[in-house]
Structures are given as structure tokens and as C-alpha cells.
Design a protein around this motif. Structure first.
Motif, PDB file in Angstrom:
ATOM      1  N   TYR A 117       3.285   6.409 -12.293  1.00 10.89           N
ATOM      2  CA  TYR A 117       1.986   5.814 -12.002  1.00 10.89           C
ATOM      3  C   TYR A 117       0.862   6.512 -12.770  1.00 10.89           C
ATOM      4  N   ASP A 118       1.244   7.251 -13.807  1.00  9.83           N
ATOM      5  CA  ASP A 118       0.252   7.989 -14.587  1.00  9.83           C
ATOM      6  C   ASP A 118       0.024   7.334 -15.944  1.00  9.83           C
ATOM      7  N   LEU A 152      -3.291  -1.709 -16.542  1.00  7.46           N
ATOM      8  CA  LEU A 152      -1.888  -1.454 -16.218  1.00  7.46           C
ATOM      9  C   LEU A 152      -1.624  -1.628 -14.729  1.00  7.46           C
ATOM     10  N   LEU A 153      -2.538  -1.149 -13.904  1.00  6.18           N
ATOM     11  CA  LEU A 153      -2.400  -1.290 -12.454  1.00  6.18           C
ATOM     12  C   LEU A 153      -2.403  -2.761 -12.042  1.00  6.18           C
ATOM     13  N   ALA A 154      -3.258  -3.561 -12.669  1.00  4.73           N
ATOM     14  CA  ALA A 154      -3.368  -4.984 -12.326  1.00  4.73           C
ATOM     15  C   ALA A 154      -2.077  -5.740 -12.604  1.00  4.73           C
ATOM     16  N   HIS A 155      -1.271  -5.246 -13.553  1.00  4.38           N
ATOM     17  CA  HIS A 155      -0.049  -5.954 -13.933  1.00  4.38           C
ATOM     18  C   HIS A 155       1.220  -5.286 -13.413  1.00  4.38           C
ATOM     19  N   LEU A 156       1.073  -4.312 -12.515  1.00  9.86           N
ATOM     20  CA  LEU A 156       2.240  -3.726 -11.864  1.00  9.86           C
ATOM     21  C   LEU A 156       2.862  -4.736 -10.897  1.00  9.86           C
ATOM     22  N   PRO A 157       4.165  -4.603 -10.604  1.00 16.62           N
ATOM     23  CA  PRO A 157       4.761  -5.412  -9.542  1.00 16.62           C
ATOM     24  C   PRO A 157       4.000  -5.192  -8.233  1.00 16.62           C
ATOM     25  N   PRO A 158       3.905  -6.220  -7.386  1.00 14.19           N
ATOM     26  CA  PRO A 158       3.103  -6.113  -6.148  1.00 14.19           C
ATOM     27  C   PRO A 158       3.415  -4.883  -5.298  1.00 14.19           C
ATOM     28  N   GLU A 162       0.678  -1.989  -4.452  1.00 15.56           N
ATOM     29  CA  GLU A 162       0.276  -1.664  -3.076  1.00 15.56           C
ATOM     30  C   GLU A 162       0.476  -0.183  -2.769  1.00 15.56           C
ATOM     31  N   GLU A 163       1.499   0.422  -3.342  1.00 19.02           N
ATOM     32  CA  GLU A 163       1.691   1.862  -3.121  1.00 19.02           C
ATOM     33  C   GLU A 163       0.517   2.654  -3.668  1.00 19.02           C
ATOM     34  N   VAL A 164       0.027   2.251  -4.844  1.00 18.05           N
ATOM     35  CA  VAL A 164      -1.135   2.921  -5.421  1.00 18.05           C
ATOM     36  C   VAL A 164      -2.366   2.689  -4.554  1.00 18.05           C
ATOM     37  N   LEU A 165      -2.534   1.473  -4.071  1.00 16.48           N
ATOM     38  CA  LEU A 165      -3.718   1.136  -3.276  1.00 16.48           C
ATOM     39  C   LEU A 165      -3.740   1.867  -1.935  1.00 16.48           C
ATOM     40  N   ARG A 166      -2.569   2.304  -1.483  1.00 13.83           N
ATOM     41  CA  ARG A 166      -2.538   3.073  -0.225  1.00 13.83           C
ATOM     42  C   ARG A 166      -3.178   4.444  -0.396  1.00 13.83           C
ATOM     43  N   GLY A 167      -3.386   4.821  -1.656  1.00 16.06           N
ATOM     44  CA  GLY A 167      -4.161   6.028  -1.933  1.00 16.06           C
ATOM     45  C   GLY A 167      -3.369   7.311  -1.908  1.00 16.06           C
ATOM     46  N   PRO A 168      -4.154   8.410  -1.985  1.00 16.46           N
ATOM     47  CA  PRO A 168      -5.626   8.437  -1.992  1.00 16.46           C
ATOM     48  C   PRO A 168      -6.212   7.994  -3.335  1.00 16.46           C
ATOM     49  N   LEU A 169      -7.381   7.341  -3.253  1.00 14.20           N
ATOM     50  CA  LEU A 169      -8.101   6.882  -4.436  1.00 14.20           C
ATOM     51  C   LEU A 169      -9.326   7.778  -4.616  1.00 14.20           C
ATOM     52  N   LEU A 183     -10.782  -2.975  -4.519  1.00 14.31           N
ATOM     53  CA  LEU A 183     -10.005  -2.760  -5.733  1.00 14.31           C
ATOM     54  C   LEU A 183      -8.969  -3.866  -5.913  1.00 14.31           C
ATOM     55  N   ARG A 184      -8.366  -4.326  -4.834  1.00 15.33           N
ATOM     56  CA  ARG A 184      -7.375  -5.402  -4.918  1.00 15.33           C
ATOM     57  C   ARG A 184      -8.002  -6.663  -5.508  1.00 15.33           C
ATOM     58  N   GLU A 185      -9.187  -7.010  -5.051  1.00 17.83           N
ATOM     59  CA  GLU A 185      -9.896  -8.175  -5.597  1.00 17.83           C
ATOM     60  C   GLU A 185     -10.282  -7.944  -7.057  1.00 17.83           C
ATOM     61  N   HIS A 186     -10.687  -6.748  -7.364  1.00 16.33           N
ATOM     62  CA  HIS A 186     -11.073  -6.381  -8.724  1.00 16.33           C
ATOM     63  C   HIS A 186      -9.883  -6.550  -9.679  1.00 16.33           C
ATOM     64  N   LEU A 187      -8.701  -6.128  -9.232  1.00 16.87           N
ATOM     65  CA  LEU A 187      -7.507  -6.233 -10.061  1.00 16.87           C
ATOM     66  C   LEU A 187      -7.111  -7.688 -10.291  1.00 16.87           C
ATOM     67  N   ALA A 188      -7.289  -8.513  -9.285  1.00 17.19           N
ATOM     68  CA  ALA A 188      -6.990  -9.942  -9.444  1.00 17.19           C
ATOM     69  C   ALA A 188      -7.893 -10.565 -10.499  1.00 17.19           C
ATOM     70  N   ARG A 189      -9.161 -10.150 -10.547  1.00 17.20           N
ATOM     71  CA  ARG A 189     -10.077 -10.677 -11.569  1.00 17.20           C
ATOM     72  C   ARG A 189      -9.656 -10.211 -12.960  1.00 17.20           C
ATOM     73  N   ILE A 190      -9.155  -8.980 -13.052  1.00 21.26           N
ATOM     74  CA  ILE A 190      -8.707  -8.455 -14.341  1.00 21.26           C
ATOM     75  C   ILE A 190      -7.574  -9.308 -14.906  1.00 21.26           C
ATOM     76  N   VAL A 191      -6.616  -9.663 -14.051  1.00 24.95           N
ATOM     77  CA  VAL A 191      -5.502 -10.499 -14.491  1.00 24.95           C
ATOM     78  C   VAL A 191      -6.010 -11.856 -14.958  1.00 24.95           C
TER      79      VAL A 191
END
Length: 268
Positions: A117-118, A152-158, A162-169, A183-191
């Protein structure tokens, strides 16, 4: 997939070290070696070597000749080596386009790949008028606080996303998005829009725009970013710079065999 911060001798696993030594011995020039020969070379008991070989054989890392009983390196290593080779090919294909984009835009250009995830800088073209000092090849960057990382995060498998979004951010500046829902909504716009922006989210005074690079099968394999000072990478210039970054990413994708790249380029 998440990488661990633990490293160094205190975290070494002896069985893994022995397995690596065994693979290195098999790569030493002899076409195949038996259990006794390997045990002698490694200074290990034959039963230990046999257990290691059986485990590695199960993963395809070694193969046993059914006639001689000797062992050789397996095709799994060829598969992994092909992945490394593909990454090197990506750098070679991308570099001329990165230089062109940097020269035309007047900004620093990066090529970023994921390791776990880096996100990691694997190539960089500096522009003398826009030197970005915080970045260097091999350096990791936050997945959620940079344009290249967010692509890259926006195009990861769901499940991975979600593991990344669980944080910490972590919050690097007041502009860093740390709310998972936002952030979830932001990533959807990126895609949907095909690019990401970093509006001083990692460091105040710096902005960045990034676009995805796709492989032959259409999946995102890297991100291309264009970075600079906020004073020069202004909101007025962002549309043109975003278009240039997207076009460059598509051109690289075309070189990697992405069949839809040309039609997308023609659409502008």
C-alpha cells in the motif's frame, strides 16, 4: 497487502533466510542439486533442507526431476522475474515522455508505482524552474495525501481500498482528506474524471496533478504526476496541465499495449 514498518535483523525469520540461501545455491550454476549436496553447501541438516525443498516445491519455486531426484529452480521465479522486468520496461518506456512533459510544462514529473500500500517514486524528471525537493527515487509517499497516490488508491480492488480507508489517515496539512467517507467520494470522482489533484495536501505551497497509466489489459499499473509550487501551478493553469498529464499518461499506456489509448487521445 499492507507493508510492515518492522525491518532489520531483529525481525529476520531464520526459515525464510534459509529458503533464500537455498534458492541462491540452486542459482549458483549447477543445473540441479540433490538434498545431500545442498545440505553440505548450506551447512544444514538434510532433513531441514528436505523440508524447505518440499515447501518451496509446493509454491512452484523449485522443481524436482522425477528421474534423478535432484532439484532446480521453478517457473514461479520466472513469473516473478517477469513482473520485475515489466516494471523496468515501464520506466524505460515512460522516461522519454516524462522528459517531454517536463520540458513543455516547466514542472517536475514523477512516475509512481505501488509496493503493497506504499506508493514509491521509481522515476523523476526535474525541471530547473520547478524543483520539488521532497521527492526522490525510492522514497515512499502517502497513499491518501498525494495526487499520484490517490490515483493508485482510487483504482485498487474494493477490499484493498476499504482497508486503507479504515486508517489511520494522517493529516499532513489542513487540506489533507482524513474523513473516510469524504475520501471515498473523492476517489470515485478521480475514477470518473481520469485524474487526481493534490491541493497542498502533503505540503503547503506545493500542488500536483496525476493521471493513471494502464497496462495492456487496461488495469492501472502506475501513476504519472506533475508537481510544482502553488505559485506557479495555479488554478488558472491547472486545466491545461491536467490535460497534458493525461495525454502523456495515455501515450505511455499506448506504448504498454493499452488498446483504447489511441481513441481516448483522439477524443482529447
Amino acid at each position: 497487502m499492507r507493508s510492515s514498518p518492522a525491518s532489520g535483523p531483529g525481525y529476520n525469520v531464520r526459515a525464510v533466510e534459509r529458503a533464500m540461501e537455498l534458492l541462491s545455491a540452486l542459482a549458483g550454476g549447477d543445473p540441479a542439486l540433490g538434498v545431500t549436496e545442498l545440505a553440505e553447501r548450506l551447512g544444514l541438516h538434510k532433513s531441514t533442507v528436505h523440508r524447505l525443498l518440499v515447501t518451496l516445491e509446493g509454491g512452484g519455486f523449485v522443481e524436482q526431476d522425477q528421474v534423478s531426484g535432484r532439484y532446480r529452480l521453478g517457473l514461479k521465479l520466472f513469473e516473478l522475474g517477469a513482473v520485475v522486468g515489466a516494471r523496468q520496461e515501464l520506466r524505460c518506456e515512460a522516461l522519454p515522455y516524462m522528459r517531454d512533459l517536463s520540458a513543455k510544462s516547466g514542472h517536475t514529473v514523477h512516475l509512481v508505482l505501488l509496493s503493497g500500500y506504499d506508493p514509491i517514486y521509481v522515476e523523476k524528471v526535474e525541471n530547473p524552474h520547478s524543483v520539488v525537493s521532497y521527492s526522490q527515487i525510492g522514497k515512499k509517499l502517502p497513499l491518501h495525501a498525494t495526487a499520484a497516490g490517490k490515483v493508485l488508491l482510487a483504482h485498487l480492488p474494493p477490499a484493498d481500498q476499504e482497508e486503507v480507508l479504515r486508517g489511520p489517515l494522517a493529516a499532513y496539512t489542513p487540506n489533507t482528506i482524513t474523513d473516510p467517507a469524504v475520501l471515498r467520494e473523492h476517489l470515485a470522482r478521480i475514477v470518473k474524471q481520469g485524474y487526481a489533484l493534490d491541493n497542498e495536501e502533503l505540503e503547503l505551497g506545493l500542488r500536483c496533478v496525476a493521471a493513471p497509466i494502464r497496462g495492456a489489459r487496461g488495469h492501472v499499473v502506475a501513476s504519472l504526476s506533475l508537481s510544482g509550487l502553488s505559485a506557479t501551478l495555479t488554478p488558472e493553469r491547472l486545466p491545461g496541465l491536467t490535460a497534458a498529464a493525461r495525454e502523456t499518461a495515455l501515450a505511455i499506456s499506448h506504448r504498454l499495449g493499452y488498446s483504447e489509448a489511441l481513441s481516448l487521445l483522439r477524443q482529447g
